[in-house]
Design an enzyme around this catalytic site. Structure first.
Site, mmCIF file in Angstrom:
data_model
loop_
_atom_site.group_PDB
_atom_site.id
_atom_site.type_symbol
_atom_site.label_atom_id
_atom_site.label_comp_id
_atom_site.label_asym_id
_atom_site.label_seq_id
_atom_site.Cartn_x
_atom_site.Cartn_y
_atom_site.Cartn_z
ATOM 1 C CG HIS A 96 11.484 -4.298 2.142
ATOM 2 N ND1 HIS A 96 12.418 -3.377 1.767
ATOM 3 C CD2 HIS A 96 10.850 -4.659 1.001
ATOM 4 C CE1 HIS A 96 12.362 -3.176 0.462
ATOM 5 N NE2 HIS A 96 11.421 -3.946 -0.041
HETATM 6 C C1 UD1 Z 1 6.443 -5.421 -1.880
HETATM 7 C C2 UD1 Z 1 7.081 -5.752 -3.229
HETATM 8 C C3 UD1 Z 1 8.554 -5.404 -3.172
HETATM 9 C C4 UD1 Z 1 8.775 -3.961 -2.734
HETATM 10 C C5 UD1 Z 1 8.031 -3.701 -1.430
HETATM 11 C C6 UD1 Z 1 8.114 -2.234 -1.097
HETATM 12 C C7 UD1 Z 1 6.101 -7.674 -4.440
HETATM 13 C C8 UD1 Z 1 6.271 -9.094 -4.794
HETATM 14 N N1 UD1 Z 1 6.983 -7.178 -3.518
HETATM 15 O O1 UD1 Z 1 7.043 -6.255 -0.916
HETATM 16 O O2 UD1 Z 1 9.117 -5.563 -4.471
HETATM 17 O O3 UD1 Z 1 10.153 -3.755 -2.548
HETATM 18 O O4 UD1 Z 1 6.647 -4.052 -1.586
HETATM 19 O O5 UD1 Z 1 7.892 -1.980 0.233
HETATM 20 O O6 UD1 Z 1 5.229 -7.026 -4.950
HETATM 21 N N2 UD1 Z 1 1.826 -5.730 5.194
HETATM 22 C C9 UD1 Z 1 1.153 -5.057 6.171
HETATM 23 N N3 UD1 Z 1 0.622 -3.833 5.862
HETATM 24 C C10 UD1 Z 1 0.731 -3.277 4.642
HETATM 25 C C11 UD1 Z 1 1.419 -3.988 3.651
HETATM 26 C C12 UD1 Z 1 1.957 -5.209 3.942
HETATM 27 O O7 UD1 Z 1 1.020 -5.525 7.303
HETATM 28 O O8 UD1 Z 1 0.229 -2.154 4.436
HETATM 29 C C13 UD1 Z 1 2.440 -7.030 5.547
HETATM 30 C C14 UD1 Z 1 1.539 -8.226 5.277
HETATM 31 O O9 UD1 Z 1 1.776 -9.188 6.260
HETATM 32 C C15 UD1 Z 1 2.063 -8.744 3.947
HETATM 33 C C16 UD1 Z 1 3.544 -8.425 4.051
HETATM 34 O O10 UD1 Z 1 3.629 -7.210 4.751
HETATM 35 O O11 UD1 Z 1 1.817 -10.114 3.771
HETATM 36 C C17 UD1 Z 1 4.240 -8.294 2.712
HETATM 37 O O12 UD1 Z 1 3.553 -7.335 1.868
HETATM 38 P P1 UD1 Z 1 3.631 -7.477 0.278
HETATM 39 O O13 UD1 Z 1 3.021 -6.290 -0.335
HETATM 40 O O14 UD1 Z 1 3.123 -8.803 -0.152
HETATM 41 O O15 UD1 Z 1 5.163 -7.521 -0.009
HETATM 42 P P2 UD1 Z 1 6.310 -6.526 0.461
HETATM 43 O O16 UD1 Z 1 7.282 -7.305 1.273
HETATM 44 O O17 UD1 Z 1 5.732 -5.303 1.037
HETATM 45 N N1 UDP Z 2 10.617 4.786 2.439
HETATM 46 C C1 UDP Z 2 9.851 5.571 3.278
HETATM 47 N N2 UDP Z 2 9.718 5.177 4.577
HETATM 48 C C2 UDP Z 2 10.336 4.062 5.074
HETATM 49 C C3 UDP Z 2 11.123 3.271 4.197
HETATM 50 C C4 UDP Z 2 11.235 3.668 2.881
HETATM 51 O O1 UDP Z 2 9.296 6.592 2.876
HETATM 52 O O2 UDP Z 2 10.184 3.771 6.257
HETATM 53 C C5 UDP Z 2 10.754 5.208 1.042
HETATM 54 C C6 UDP Z 2 12.177 5.387 0.586
HETATM 55 O O3 UDP Z 2 12.640 6.691 0.912
HETATM 56 C C7 UDP Z 2 12.074 5.120 -0.902
HETATM 57 C C8 UDP Z 2 10.987 4.080 -0.987
HETATM 58 O O4 UDP Z 2 10.236 4.182 0.226
HETATM 59 O O5 UDP Z 2 11.637 6.276 -1.598
HETATM 60 C C9 UDP Z 2 11.587 2.711 -1.082
HETATM 61 O O6 UDP Z 2 10.601 1.762 -0.866
HETATM 62 P P1 UDP Z 2 10.893 0.315 -0.273
HETATM 63 O O7 UDP Z 2 12.181 0.289 0.449
HETATM 64 O O8 UDP Z 2 9.680 -0.078 0.464
HETATM 65 O O9 UDP Z 2 10.923 -0.593 -1.587
HETATM 66 P P2 UDP Z 2 11.940 -0.824 -2.781
HETATM 67 O O10 UDP Z 2 12.484 0.462 -3.238
HETATM 68 O O11 UDP Z 2 12.988 -1.772 -2.291
HETATM 69 O O12 UDP Z 2 11.095 -1.514 -3.792
#
Ligand code: UD1
Ligand code: UDP
Length: 384
Positions: free
Chosen positions: A222
């Protein structure tokens, strides 16, 4: 009687909601009369399977304040969060703002609280990738430098902060100009241990997908650097298909919403077809935490660019191919349980083949004793 310590906990992204479960649980079980927690959800993640599912499964109280900020560019998203958090801090009577990790929700909480002179407690302090092109690296550096308590999960994190000029002295009461750096263990380890039994009891995902324990690889991708750069996304997906075909290894991919969108936008049609046409490549929606733990614990191999998933693989003794050029969790690589393969198909293939043949070496206990959350609460109460 002294009034309880009032903590405002800021959450927003999936891993923060999960991490918050550990401290909310510690407050409820060990400090119910001494700490009062208000939960503020920025709304950074909002799909039911990225947010609500964790409240339902992990026993987290419902958020008291919901900002509903949603998605957007870094500036818009962070600015809206700062505005909402600042408002809550001005309206409320909070003694401490508790922040997790390195997301935009973390950054917004750090900026809003520190400018109102409300002390910040940062959980997962001191982690560094030494790659400032990652938005997370910027967020965590800023948050650490606005914090009064820096709760480090590993000794490497403590050392990183030492190199940035943080003093190890904790003899006087903490202050933003005299912060306390504390090694407390990892709240994610607390959670993985706490929820493992419940996952065994409740998760039916392996059965539903007709997977055999020990005979599949779990994959999550991601990071923006992987998903939003078409060459990297295509290279990773090509490597996954090759892994599946070469080793006849079923794959499970719980697909993050960012990745789902990027698959549609950037994946070559031939790779998209290959990914969706093979019955033993399972593209599934984001999993709940109990399903995720079950998937991690029974995987033969984990491939991921997630910080949390890397560590959970380690907690459960599973080998991990890290789809990044570097990691903040250097111990995993040092112990030989994880290999950095970036988005390079030949490095991914080599690392996967190595682990499929040799498995993972034993994983020592370096993330604490499963009681990091209690330790954090006790520290916050120490100088009241
Ligand atoms: C964010 C964090 C990242 C973390 C990740 C965990 C920042 C800069 N990044 O990245 O550090 O590892 O969360 O998962 O804060 N979207 C949906 N539904 C949702 C949420 C997001 O459709 O409920 C889509 C949207 O198109 C959005 C994109 O995902 O633009 C990215 O979401 P965003 O929260 O900006 O960043 P993540 O990639 O999730
Ligand atoms: N996780 C989850 N469902 C998923 C993917 C991840 O519950 O489909 C959990 C995972 O077990 C861990 C946390 O989400 O506890 C990690 O989050 P993510 O990978 O979104 O972000 P990061 O840790 O890289 O910031």
């Amino acid at each position: 009687m002294e009034r309880p310590l009032r903590i405002l906990t800021v959450i927003g992204a999936r891993p923060q909601i999960i991490k918050a479960a550990a401290i909310s649980r510690a407050i409820a079980t060990s400090f119910p009369d001494r700490i009062e927690e208000t939960l503020l959800h920025t709304g950074q993640h909002y799909d039911a399977n990225m947010s609500q599912v964790f409240f339902d499964e992990l026993g987290i109280p419902r958020a008291d304040v919901e900002l509903g900020v949603g998605s957007g560019g870094h500036g818009v998203q962070t600015a809206r969060m700062i505005e909402g958090i600042e408002q809550e801090l001005k309206n409320g009577d909070h003694d401490v703002v508790l922040l997790y990790g390195d997301t935009n929700s973390t950054l917004a909480g750090a900026v809003a609280a520190s400018k109102l002179h409300i002390p910040v407690a940062h959980v997962e302090a001191g982690l560094r990738s030494f790659n400032k092109r990652m938005p997370e690296e910027i967020n965590r550096i800023i948050c650490d430098h606005c914090s009064t308590w820096l709760f480090c999960p590993t000794s490497t994190a403590v050392e990183n902060l030492g190199r940035e000029g943080f003093s190890p002295d904790t003899s006087a009461a903490p202050d933003v100009d005299r912060p306390h750096v504390l090694l407390c263990g990892d709240v994610m380890y607390d959670n993985s241990m706490h929820f493992a039994a419940l996952a065994s009891e409740r998760s039916t995902l392996l059965k539903d997908l007709r997977l055999t324990a020990g005979d599949y690889a779990l994959v999550t991708v991601h990071r923006d650097h992987n998903t939003d750069v078409p060459e990297r996304l295509n290279a990773i997906v090509g490597a996954l298909i090759a892994l599946h075909d070469t080793h006849k290894l079923p794959l499970v991919l719980p697909v993050h919403p960012r990745t789902r969108k990027c698959f549609e936008q950037f994946l070559d049609p031939s790779l998209r077809n290959a990914l969706t046409a093979r019955p033993s490549i399972h593209l599934i929606p984001p999993a709940g935490f109990l399903d995720m733990i079950a998937l991690e614990r029974d995987a033969r191999l984990v491939l991921t660019d997630s910080g949390g998933v890397q560590k959970e693989a380690f907690f459960f003794g599973r080998p991990c191919v890290i789809l990044r050029p570097e990691t903040e969790w250097v111990e995993l690589v040092e112990h030989g349980q994880a290999v950095l393969a970036d988005a390079d198909p030949s490095r991914i293939a080599e690392a996967a083949a190595h682990f499929l043949t040799n498995g993972a070496p034993p994983c020592p206990s370096i993330f604490g004793d499963g009681h990091a959350a209690e330790r954090i609460c006790a520290e916050l109460l120490r100088y009241r």
